[in-house]
Design an enzyme around this catalytic site. Sequence first.
Site, PDB file in Angstrom:
ATOM      1  N   CYS A   1       0.867  -1.181   0.000  1.00 52.56           N
ATOM      2  CA  CYS A   1       0.000   0.000   0.000  1.00 52.56           C
ATOM      3  C   CYS A   1       0.900   1.226   0.000  1.00 52.56           C
ATOM      4  CB  CYS A   1      -0.910   0.023   1.220  1.00 52.56           C
ATOM      5  SG  CYS A   1      -1.996   1.483   1.272  1.00 52.56           S
TER       6      CYS A   1
ATOM      7  N   GLU B   1      -3.464   0.831  -6.427  1.00 52.91           N
ATOM      8  CA  GLU B   1      -2.392  -0.068  -6.872  1.00 52.91           C
ATOM      9  C   GLU B   1      -2.175   0.142  -8.361  1.00 52.91           C
ATOM     10  OE1 GLU B   1      -0.528  -1.591  -4.950  1.00 52.91           O
ATOM     11  OE2 GLU B   1      -1.639  -2.226  -3.159  1.00 52.91           O
TER      12      GLU B   1
END
Length: 226
Positions: free
Chosen positions: A2, A104
């Site tokens: 993340c 992402e």
Amino acid sequence: MCGRFAQYSSRDEYFDALGLKPDEITFDPEPIGRFNVAPGTRVLLLNEQDDVLRLDPVFWGYGPEWWDKQPLINARGETAASGRMFKPLWNHGRAIVPADAWFEWKKEGDKKQPFCIYHKDKQPLFFAAIGRQPYGQDHGKEGFVIVTSASNRGMVDIHDRRPLVIAPDAVREWLSADTSPERAEVIAHDAALPEKAFTWHPVSRKVGNIHNQGRDLVEPAPEDMD
């Protein structure tokens, strides 16, 4: 992994999702409004100190004095509880990052396409985090990291790692100083939302620039859009 997320709802919305009462923590109806949160910035972190819930701005990253590299921003949930770097933080610095989504990037040809990942029901997300207590004090680059887990099923086509998102009804126990490190490991395993709880869509590559903000960064966009 993340490396970028969104924290744009109001504090009220996050706290309501946790079932917190007004006397447990100060509510604020104004949206936080951060659509592109990057490492190295201060992030609102939910934590418990002396049996009192707090929401403190904390540096996203962890780099103790002896660490000669860039501060780390994630910790693998499989090893954080036992590794030399993160064990003390797991034992005494568990926290929660309230969020709405994370980003992402997936390589497509010679470019990388960003995706916005969020709860299928558009519910608030609660990322497991660990860091240096006491929060609310300036510890330089010894802030916090987001705990990650493997994307074993359903999301590995986007990325093989993802934030460990804890179910709302387990957040208080995760934060509590009375919760043993061993019990916290059980919570991280049993109370983590499964991959099927999430959905995603492509977004503009503008999210790659940390100076860009705004709701358009989380809106669906064609995969070839710049």
